[in-house]
Design an enzyme around this catalytic site. Structure first.
Site, PDB file in Angstrom:
ATOM      1  N   GLU A 112       0.864  -1.180   0.000  1.00  0.00           N
ATOM      2  CA  GLU A 112       0.000   0.000   0.000  1.00  0.00           C
ATOM      3  C   GLU A 112       0.900   1.228   0.000  1.00  0.00           C
ATOM      4  O   GLU A 112       1.960   1.212   0.623  1.00  0.00           O
ATOM      5  CB  GLU A 112      -0.861   0.080   1.272  1.00  0.00           C
ATOM      6  CG  GLU A 112      -1.715  -1.121   1.529  1.00  0.00           C
ATOM      7  CD  GLU A 112      -0.985  -2.163   2.355  1.00  0.00           C
ATOM      8  OE1 GLU A 112      -0.170  -1.781   3.228  1.00  0.00           O
ATOM      9  OE2 GLU A 112      -1.201  -3.364   2.124  1.00  0.00           O
TER      10      GLU A 112
ATOM     11  N   TYR B  26       8.084   2.103  -6.798  1.00  0.00           N
ATOM     12  CA  TYR B  26       7.340   0.863  -7.042  1.00  0.00           C
ATOM     13  C   TYR B  26       7.013   0.706  -8.529  1.00  0.00           C
ATOM     14  O   TYR B  26       7.047  -0.401  -9.068  1.00  0.00           O
ATOM     15  CB  TYR B  26       6.071   0.832  -6.191  1.00  0.00           C
ATOM     16  CG  TYR B  26       6.349   0.919  -4.703  1.00  0.00           C
ATOM     17  CD1 TYR B  26       7.400   0.206  -4.136  1.00  0.00           C
ATOM     18  CD2 TYR B  26       5.580   1.715  -3.860  1.00  0.00           C
ATOM     19  CE1 TYR B  26       7.682   0.289  -2.779  1.00  0.00           C
ATOM     20  CE2 TYR B  26       5.851   1.796  -2.499  1.00  0.00           C
ATOM     21  CZ  TYR B  26       6.908   1.089  -1.977  1.00  0.00           C
ATOM     22  OH  TYR B  26       7.179   1.171  -0.635  1.00  0.00           O
TER      23      TYR B  26
HETATM   24  C1  LIG Z   1      10.522   6.259  -1.021  1.00  0.00           C
HETATM   25  C2  LIG Z   1      12.006   6.177  -0.669  1.00  0.00           C
HETATM   26  C3  LIG Z   1      12.259   4.856   0.022  1.00  0.00           C
HETATM   27  C4  LIG Z   1      12.834   6.243  -1.958  1.00  0.00           C
HETATM   28  O1  LIG Z   1      14.198   6.022  -1.616  1.00  0.00           O
HETATM   29  P1  LIG Z   1      15.400   6.653  -2.492  1.00  0.00           P
HETATM   30  O2  LIG Z   1      16.660   6.001  -2.070  1.00  0.00           O
HETATM   31  O3  LIG Z   1      15.353   8.132  -2.436  1.00  0.00           O
HETATM   32  O4  LIG Z   1      14.969   6.168  -3.950  1.00  0.00           O
HETATM   33  P2  LIG Z   1      15.910   5.987  -5.214  1.00  0.00           P
HETATM   34  O5  LIG Z   1      17.000   7.016  -5.188  1.00  0.00           O
HETATM   35  O6  LIG Z   1      16.296   4.563  -5.323  1.00  0.00           O
HETATM   36  O7  LIG Z   1      14.891   6.389  -6.385  1.00  0.00           O
HETATM   37  C5  LIG Z   1      13.829   5.519  -6.757  1.00  0.00           C
HETATM   38  C6  LIG Z   1      12.984   6.164  -7.824  1.00  0.00           C
HETATM   39  O8  LIG Z   1      12.203   7.213  -7.229  1.00  0.00           O
HETATM   40  C7  LIG Z   1      12.480   8.455  -7.860  1.00  0.00           C
HETATM   41  N1  LIG Z   1      12.486   9.491  -6.831  1.00  0.00           N
HETATM   42  C8  LIG Z   1      13.318   9.563  -5.760  1.00  0.00           C
HETATM   43  N2  LIG Z   1      12.968  10.649  -5.031  1.00  0.00           N
HETATM   44  C9  LIG Z   1      11.921  11.232  -5.658  1.00  0.00           C
HETATM   45  C10 LIG Z   1      11.104  12.361  -5.377  1.00  0.00           C
HETATM   46  N3  LIG Z   1      11.330  13.113  -4.281  1.00  0.00           N
HETATM   47  N4  LIG Z   1      10.104  12.651  -6.224  1.00  0.00           N
HETATM   48  C11 LIG Z   1       9.847  11.895  -7.317  1.00  0.00           C
HETATM   49  N5  LIG Z   1      10.582  10.798  -7.637  1.00  0.00           N
HETATM   50  C12 LIG Z   1      11.608  10.476  -6.810  1.00  0.00           C
HETATM   51  C13 LIG Z   1      13.839   8.287  -8.492  1.00  0.00           C
HETATM   52  O9  LIG Z   1      13.998   9.171  -9.586  1.00  0.00           O
HETATM   53  C14 LIG Z   1      13.821   6.843  -8.917  1.00  0.00           C
HETATM   54  O10 LIG Z   1      13.084   6.643 -10.110  1.00  0.00           O
HETATM   55  P3  LIG Z   1      13.839   6.489 -11.528  1.00  0.00           P
HETATM   56  O11 LIG Z   1      14.876   5.436 -11.402  1.00  0.00           O
HETATM   57  O12 LIG Z   1      12.724   6.120 -12.445  1.00  0.00           O
HETATM   58  O13 LIG Z   1      14.439   7.816 -11.795  1.00  0.00           O
HETATM   59  C15 LIG Z   1      12.451   7.363   0.234  1.00  0.00           C
HETATM   60  O14 LIG Z   1      12.032   8.578  -0.366  1.00  0.00           O
HETATM   61  C16 LIG Z   1      11.892   7.303   1.647  1.00  0.00           C
HETATM   62  O15 LIG Z   1      12.473   6.678   2.532  1.00  0.00           O
HETATM   63  N6  LIG Z   1      10.772   7.982   1.889  1.00  0.00           N
HETATM   64  C17 LIG Z   1      10.154   7.989   3.222  1.00  0.00           C
HETATM   65  C18 LIG Z   1       9.590   6.636   3.579  1.00  0.00           C
HETATM   66  C19 LIG Z   1       8.545   6.197   2.587  1.00  0.00           C
HETATM   67  O16 LIG Z   1       7.660   6.965   2.227  1.00  0.00           O
HETATM   68  N7  LIG Z   1       8.623   4.907   2.169  1.00  0.00           N
HETATM   69  C20 LIG Z   1       7.662   4.304   1.264  1.00  0.00           C
HETATM   70  C21 LIG Z   1       6.475   3.868   2.026  1.00  0.00           C
HETATM   71  S1  LIG Z   1       5.192   3.174   1.021  1.00  0.00           S
END
Ligand SMILES: CC(C)(COP(=O)(O)OP(=O)(O)OC[C@H]1O[C@@H](n2cnc3c(N)ncnc32)[C@H](O)[C@@H]1OP(=O)(O)O)[C@@H](O)C(=O)NCCC(=O)NCCS
Length: 139
Positions: A100, A112
């Site tokens: 989710e 995702y």
């Molecule tokens: C979601 C989360 C885990 C992503 O981790 P991350 O290490 O920054 O992600 P990555 O660097 O591996 O990027 C993954 C993808 O998301 C995109 N992305 C990363 N940050 C982004 C942002 N702020 N807005 C839009 N896209 C974003 C990247 O471009 C990448 O996509 P691509 O390969 O198609 O370009 C991180 O933002 C986080 O911990 N957020 C808070 C906790 C959370 O919400 N977890 C998910 C719960 S459902």
């Protein structure tokens, strides 16, 4: 993940999620003791800076968390951890993964989406303050 990581993981979750969504150290401790959970952690300099975890039930799994410390985001850590977690899950016989996500969480939705998870349903008021998208991927 081991039980020794529980406090550090709770601190990471507190940085990454609203209080109502975050797991506490007891939640992580229980998950570390439970063979039905699979967790991977990312470390830097001995500190835990990221984690991803899921609960397994037969050939299905539900992703419970993917969290990266704010200062390490946008560098591919989330992708690496989710890839690792999915490897662990499929290695344990999982063929269907569900999760989710808040539609407002653009970074998570993109993460995702990049792993071919498909939105199958909108769960109304799932989080209390927001709907959830239910996303699934079959292997
Ligand atoms: C979601 C989360 C885990 C992503 O981790 P991350 O290490 O920054 O992600 P990555 O660097 O591996 O990027 C993954 C993808 O998301 C995109 N992305 C990363 N940050 C982004 C942002 N702020 N807005 C839009 N896209 C974003 C990247 O471009 C990448 O996509 P691509 O390969 O198609 O370009 C991180 O933002 C986080 O911990 N957020 C808070 C906790 C959370 O919400 N977890 C998910 C719960 S459902």
């Amino acid at each position: 993940m081991t039980t020794d990581d529980a406090d550090k993981l709770a601190a990471l979750d507190a940085q990454c999620f609203k209080q109502a969504d975050a797991w506490n150290s007891g939640d992580f401790f229980s998950a570390a003791m439970d063979a039905n959970f699979a967790f991977v952690v990312g470390e830097r300099g001995g500190e835990i800076v990221a984690c991803a975890g899921a609960e397994i039930s037969a050939d299905q799994a539900e992703v419970e968390t993917v969290a990266v410390a704010p200062e390490f985001r946008g560098r591919g850590v989330g992708k690496k951890l989710l890839a690792e977690l999915l490897d662990v899950l499929t290695g344990r016989g999982v063929t269907f993964v569900v999760l989710e996500v808040r539609p407002s969480n653009a970074a998570a939705v993109k993460l995702y989406d990049s792993f071919d998870f498909q939105i199958v349903e909108r769960a109304e008021n799932f989080y209390g303050d927001e709907d959830a998208w239910i996303m699934v991927r079959e292997f």
